[in-house]
Design a protein around this motif. Structure first.
Motif, PDB file in Angstrom:
ATOM      1  N   THR A  38       5.909 -27.279  26.003  1.00  0.00           N
ATOM      2  CA  THR A  38       5.090 -28.475  25.837  1.00  0.00           C
ATOM      3  C   THR A  38       4.121 -28.255  24.684  1.00  0.00           C
ATOM      4  OG1 THR A  38       5.236 -29.052  28.185  1.00  0.00           O
ATOM      5  CG2 THR A  38       3.388 -29.984  26.941  1.00  0.00           C
ATOM      6  N   ILE A  39       4.158 -29.155  23.719  1.00  0.00           N
ATOM      7  CA  ILE A  39       3.259 -29.063  22.566  1.00  0.00           C
ATOM      8  C   ILE A  39       2.511 -30.395  22.469  1.00  0.00           C
ATOM      9  CG2 ILE A  39       3.046 -28.493  20.126  1.00  0.00           C
ATOM     10  CD1 ILE A  39       5.938 -27.423  20.245  1.00  0.00           C
ATOM     11  N   VAL A  40       1.192 -30.325  22.497  1.00  0.00           N
ATOM     12  CA  VAL A  40       0.358 -31.526  22.458  1.00  0.00           C
ATOM     13  C   VAL A  40      -0.462 -31.503  21.172  1.00  0.00           C
ATOM     14  CG1 VAL A  40      -1.324 -32.945  23.696  1.00  0.00           C
ATOM     15  CG2 VAL A  40       0.188 -31.401  24.972  1.00  0.00           C
ATOM     16  N   THR A  41      -0.619 -32.668  20.567  1.00  0.00           N
ATOM     17  CA  THR A  41      -1.418 -32.722  19.341  1.00  0.00           C
ATOM     18  C   THR A  41      -2.506 -33.777  19.414  1.00  0.00           C
ATOM     19  OG1 THR A  41      -1.281 -32.681  16.927  1.00  0.00           O
ATOM     20  CG2 THR A  41      -0.035 -34.392  18.033  1.00  0.00           C
ATOM     21  N   TRP A  42      -3.590 -33.482  18.718  1.00  0.00           N
ATOM     22  CA  TRP A  42      -4.700 -34.412  18.517  1.00  0.00           C
ATOM     23  C   TRP A  42      -5.005 -34.461  17.026  1.00  0.00           C
ATOM     24  CZ3 TRP A  42      -4.317 -30.765  22.292  1.00  0.00           C
ATOM     25  CH2 TRP A  42      -4.478 -31.165  23.624  1.00  0.00           C
ATOM     26  N   HIS A  43      -5.759 -35.461  16.605  1.00  0.00           N
ATOM     27  CA  HIS A  43      -6.249 -35.521  15.231  1.00  0.00           C
ATOM     28  C   HIS A  43      -7.767 -35.373  15.224  1.00  0.00           C
ATOM     29  CE1 HIS A  43      -2.198 -37.095  14.729  1.00  0.00           C
ATOM     30  NE2 HIS A  43      -2.303 -36.766  13.454  1.00  0.00           N
ATOM     31  N   ARG A  44      -8.458 -36.373  15.749  1.00  0.00           N
ATOM     32  CA  ARG A  44      -9.917 -36.279  15.847  1.00  0.00           C
ATOM     33  C   ARG A  44     -10.339 -36.359  17.304  1.00  0.00           C
ATOM     34  NH1 ARG A  44     -13.522 -39.941  12.142  1.00  0.00           N
ATOM     35  NH2 ARG A  44     -14.962 -38.333  12.858  1.00  0.00           N
ATOM     36  N   VAL A  45     -11.435 -35.691  17.625  1.00  0.00           N
ATOM     37  CA  VAL A  45     -12.094 -35.837  18.923  1.00  0.00           C
ATOM     38  C   VAL A  45     -13.494 -36.349  18.618  1.00  0.00           C
ATOM     39  CG1 VAL A  45     -12.919 -34.672  20.997  1.00  0.00           C
ATOM     40  CG2 VAL A  45     -10.748 -33.988  19.964  1.00  0.00           C
ATOM     41  N   ALA A  46     -13.730 -37.604  18.927  1.00  0.00           N
ATOM     42  CA  ALA A  46     -15.000 -38.231  18.542  1.00  0.00           C
ATOM     43  C   ALA A  46     -15.294 -39.413  19.449  1.00  0.00           C
ATOM     44  CB  ALA A  46     -14.951 -38.691  17.091  1.00  0.00           C
ATOM     45  N   LYS A  47     -16.571 -39.657  19.654  1.00  0.00           N
ATOM     46  CA  LYS A  47     -16.976 -40.820  20.446  1.00  0.00           C
ATOM     47  C   LYS A  47     -17.131 -42.039  19.561  1.00  0.00           C
ATOM     48  CE  LYS A  47     -19.402 -40.423  24.082  1.00  0.00           C
ATOM     49  NZ  LYS A  47     -20.460 -40.122  25.084  1.00  0.00           N
ATOM     50  N   ASN A  48     -17.746 -41.847  18.414  1.00  0.00           N
ATOM     51  CA  ASN A  48     -17.975 -42.954  17.488  1.00  0.00           C
ATOM     52  C   ASN A  48     -17.503 -42.559  16.101  1.00  0.00           C
ATOM     53  OD1 ASN A  48     -19.461 -44.697  19.364  1.00  0.00           O
ATOM     54  ND2 ASN A  48     -21.044 -43.129  19.261  1.00  0.00           N
ATOM     55  N   VAL A  49     -16.831 -43.476  15.442  1.00  0.00           N
ATOM     56  CA  VAL A  49     -16.390 -43.264  14.068  1.00  0.00           C
ATOM     57  C   VAL A  49     -17.424 -43.879  13.143  1.00  0.00           C
ATOM     58  CG1 VAL A  49     -14.596 -43.791  12.390  1.00  0.00           C
ATOM     59  CG2 VAL A  49     -13.969 -43.241  14.739  1.00  0.00           C
ATOM     60  N   ALA A  60      -9.018 -38.761  21.080  1.00  0.00           N
ATOM     61  CA  ALA A  60      -9.695 -38.696  22.375  1.00  0.00           C
ATOM     62  C   ALA A  60     -11.199 -38.657  22.155  1.00  0.00           C
ATOM     63  CB  ALA A  60      -9.259 -37.452  23.159  1.00  0.00           C
ATOM     64  N   THR A  61     -11.931 -39.134  23.127  1.00  0.00           N
ATOM     65  CA  THR A  61     -13.377 -38.923  23.110  1.00  0.00           C
ATOM     66  C   THR A  61     -13.645 -37.502  23.588  1.00  0.00           C
ATOM     67  OG1 THR A  61     -13.703 -39.601  25.408  1.00  0.00           O
ATOM     68  CG2 THR A  61     -13.730 -41.356  23.722  1.00  0.00           C
ATOM     69  N   PRO A  62     -14.837 -36.962  23.349  1.00  0.00           N
ATOM     70  CA  PRO A  62     -15.134 -35.612  23.853  1.00  0.00           C
ATOM     71  C   PRO A  62     -14.944 -35.494  25.365  1.00  0.00           C
ATOM     72  CG  PRO A  62     -16.770 -36.277  22.240  1.00  0.00           C
ATOM     73  CD  PRO A  62     -15.922 -37.481  22.502  1.00  0.00           C
ATOM     74  N   GLU A  63     -15.334 -36.532  26.105  1.00  0.00           N
ATOM     75  CA  GLU A  63     -15.194 -36.488  27.560  1.00  0.00           C
ATOM     76  C   GLU A  63     -13.720 -36.472  27.967  1.00  0.00           C
ATOM     77  OE1 GLU A  63     -19.050 -38.005  26.299  1.00  0.00           O
ATOM     78  OE2 GLU A  63     -17.011 -38.706  25.853  1.00  0.00           O
ATOM     79  N   GLN A  64     -12.907 -37.316  27.308  1.00  0.00           N
ATOM     80  CA  GLN A  64     -11.469 -37.315  27.583  1.00  0.00           C
ATOM     81  C   GLN A  64     -10.860 -35.961  27.262  1.00  0.00           C
ATOM     82  OE1 GLN A  64     -10.326 -40.749  25.106  1.00  0.00           O
ATOM     83  NE2 GLN A  64      -9.029 -41.408  26.799  1.00  0.00           N
ATOM     84  N   ASN A 110     -13.081 -31.334  14.477  1.00  0.00           N
ATOM     85  CA  ASN A 110     -12.246 -30.313  15.108  1.00  0.00           C
ATOM     86  C   ASN A 110     -13.063 -29.060  15.392  1.00  0.00           C
ATOM     87  OD1 ASN A 110      -9.061 -30.838  13.305  1.00  0.00           O
ATOM     88  ND2 ASN A 110     -10.236 -32.190  14.630  1.00  0.00           N
ATOM     89  N   LEU A 111     -13.903 -28.693  14.434  1.00  0.00           N
ATOM     90  CA  LEU A 111     -14.749 -27.508  14.570  1.00  0.00           C
ATOM     91  C   LEU A 111     -15.989 -27.774  15.406  1.00  0.00           C
ATOM     92  CD1 LEU A 111     -15.561 -24.580  13.747  1.00  0.00           C
ATOM     93  CD2 LEU A 111     -16.577 -25.569  11.678  1.00  0.00           C
ATOM     94  N   THR A 112     -16.658 -28.899  15.150  1.00  0.00           N
ATOM     95  CA  THR A 112     -17.960 -29.132  15.780  1.00  0.00           C
ATOM     96  C   THR A 112     -17.865 -29.700  17.196  1.00  0.00           C
ATOM     97  OG1 THR A 112     -18.098 -31.342  14.770  1.00  0.00           O
ATOM     98  CG2 THR A 112     -19.062 -29.494  13.539  1.00  0.00           C
ATOM     99  N   VAL A 113     -16.767 -30.395  17.498  1.00  0.00           N
ATOM    100  CA  VAL A 113     -16.624 -31.027  18.818  1.00  0.00           C
ATOM    101  C   VAL A 113     -15.512 -30.390  19.640  1.00  0.00           C
ATOM    102  CG1 VAL A 113     -16.225 -33.191  20.055  1.00  0.00           C
ATOM    103  CG2 VAL A 113     -17.483 -33.217  17.892  1.00  0.00           C
ATOM    104  N   ALA A 114     -14.319 -30.269  19.070  1.00  0.00           N
ATOM    105  CA  ALA A 114     -13.175 -29.789  19.840  1.00  0.00           C
ATOM    106  C   ALA A 114     -13.276 -28.302  20.180  1.00  0.00           C
ATOM    107  CB  ALA A 114     -11.874 -30.065  19.087  1.00  0.00           C
ATOM    108  N   VAL A 115     -13.657 -27.476  19.210  1.00  0.00           N
ATOM    109  CA  VAL A 115     -13.677 -26.031  19.449  1.00  0.00           C
ATOM    110  C   VAL A 115     -14.625 -25.639  20.584  1.00  0.00           C
ATOM    111  CG1 VAL A 115     -14.388 -23.820  18.439  1.00  0.00           C
ATOM    112  CG2 VAL A 115     -12.784 -25.298  17.215  1.00  0.00           C
ATOM    113  N   GLY A 227     -15.557 -24.146   6.731  1.00  0.00           N
ATOM    114  CA  GLY A 227     -15.233 -24.642   8.060  1.00  0.00           C
ATOM    115  C   GLY A 227     -13.885 -24.158   8.553  1.00  0.00           C
ATOM    116  N   VAL A 228     -12.914 -24.074   7.648  1.00  0.00           N
ATOM    117  CA  VAL A 228     -11.590 -23.563   8.020  1.00  0.00           C
ATOM    118  C   VAL A 228     -11.694 -22.103   8.454  1.00  0.00           C
ATOM    119  CG1 VAL A 228      -9.259 -23.063   7.189  1.00  0.00           C
ATOM    120  CG2 VAL A 228     -10.382 -25.206   6.543  1.00  0.00           C
ATOM    121  N   ARG A 229     -12.464 -21.323   7.693  1.00  0.00           N
ATOM    122  CA  ARG A 229     -12.662 -19.919   8.074  1.00  0.00           C
ATOM    123  C   ARG A 229     -13.392 -19.812   9.408  1.00  0.00           C
ATOM    124  NH1 ARG A 229     -13.293 -19.435   2.390  1.00  0.00           N
ATOM    125  NH2 ARG A 229     -15.538 -19.795   2.536  1.00  0.00           N
ATOM    126  N   ALA A 230     -14.308 -20.746   9.665  1.00  0.00           N
ATOM    127  CA  ALA A 230     -15.032 -20.740  10.938  1.00  0.00           C
ATOM    128  C   ALA A 230     -14.090 -20.951  12.112  1.00  0.00           C
ATOM    129  CB  ALA A 230     -16.129 -21.798  10.919  1.00  0.00           C
TER     130      ALA A 230
END
Length: 348
Positions: A38-49, A60-64, A110-115, A227-230
């Protein structure tokens, strides 16, 4: 639309009846060859654009996302590309119900919310980045198309390049439709002069847009190399999403090789090791056996990921450059997401 609604109702019903829970639990007891990857993908995780930018990139939102990762951790064994390589090359067994979590494009959230959410659940993910946008500090085309069109005060525009189009902008719905039409038409246009298109679109919309404005927006939305290195420093994996986000079925084999070779060189220069995997931009993958397909191999890639809402049985995988992924969507409730994981090849 009726079929989508039917599938949504079936997903909700199966979850409420406990069918999804039962299937996910039972799958852990299957022989290894019958286990599904099973491989799942996301693009952005954000509440507001940010106003003007493309809301369609939010998966997805951060809560989702927090709930989705909890579901995945409860029913699957999260693996990485290295474990997949050991299984393929050495026959080393994967844990029950292996799942790979992936992100496409390289958005800053991806770094600030998803990680942080991934680390909270002790989960690992693979981030596929389009290196040209890190290198040149520019926006993905769908973002600046959205920004230019939605900031226009005109009620209608007539676009002449790359082909004549008359687009209504009278209300929010019309603007979203105009943005989607422009994105859809230009993303597959071979040989498109993006600089000319951006300039003429901004002039037609009477929306100020220049390189400095784009670079500033890119700094807000898209990861830079620090950010990529982070991501790597946080224990995540980084792989290739091409260089310019060109769609592989619409460019030549030589151009694909150039895209992937450039991306590979940049990732090796900035991260100290070359990538072994590519997620095809927009999930558009080259047909196996064609020169385009062989160009991916020649560029040194061993795994390729597409998007088509399927999973594969481990014992049935013969083409490692065409691995299917499930795609999250903010419109999926928890019951639908769980059902998607339980029987993705049915509720597509």
């Amino acid at each position: 639309v009726p079929m989508l609604r039917l599938r949504a109702r079936l997903a909700v019903a199966s979850d409420r009846l406990g069918i999804s829970h039962f299937l996910l639990a039972a799958s852990r007891r299957l022989p290894s060859a019958w286990q599904r990857l099973t491989i799942v993908t996301w693009h952005r995780v954000a509440k507001n654009v940010a106003p003007g930018f493309d809301p369609g990139t939010v998966s997805a939102t951060p809560e989702q996302f927090d709930r989705q990762i909890a579901m995945l951790k409860a029913s699957f064994s999260i693996i990485d590309i290295a474990a997949l390589a050991r299984y393929r090359d050495e026959g080393r067994a994967l844990p029950p119900c292996p799942a790979l979590l992936t992100f496409d494009d390289g958005y800053r959230d991806n770094l600030t919310v998803a990680v942080p959410i991934l680390k909270k659940h002790r989960a690992h993910a693979v981030f596929f980045v389009s290196t040209g946008f890190m290198e040149e500090r520019k926006l993905f085309p769908w973002e600046w198309i959205s920004a230019i069109v939605t900031s226009s005060r005109r009620s209608r525009i007539d676009v002449s390049y790359p082909e004549p189009m008359s687009l209504g902008l009278g209300d929010d719905v019309s603007r979203r439709m105009a943005v989607r039409r422009l994105i859809h038409r230009t993303r597959t246009w071979v040989g498109l002069d993006w600089t000319r298109f951006a300039k003429e679109l901004a002039e037609t919309c009477e929306s100020p847009w220049d390189r400095d404005k784009e670079a500033k927006a890119a700094d807000e939305l898209i990861l830079d190399w620090a950010g990529v290195r982070a991501l790597v420093e946080e224990g995540m994996d980084v792989q290739s999403h091409g260089h310019s986000h060109a769609l592989f079925p619409y460019i030549s084999a030589d151009d694909i090789h150039q895209e992937l070779s450039t991306s590979r060189q940049l990732l090796e220069r900035h991260l100290g090791r070359p990538p072994s995997a590519v997620a095809y931009p927009a999930g558009a993958y080259p047909i196996p056996g064609t020169p385009r397909y062989h160009a991916v191999e020649r560029a040194g890639y061993r795994f390729g990921f597409r998007l088509d809402q399927r999973t594969r049985m481990l014992g049935g995988i013969t083409d490692w450059l065409s691995l299917p992924r499930l795609c999250s969507d903010p419109g999926l409730g928890d019951d639908q997401f769980r059902s998607m994981l339980a029987f993705p090849n049915i509720l597509r």
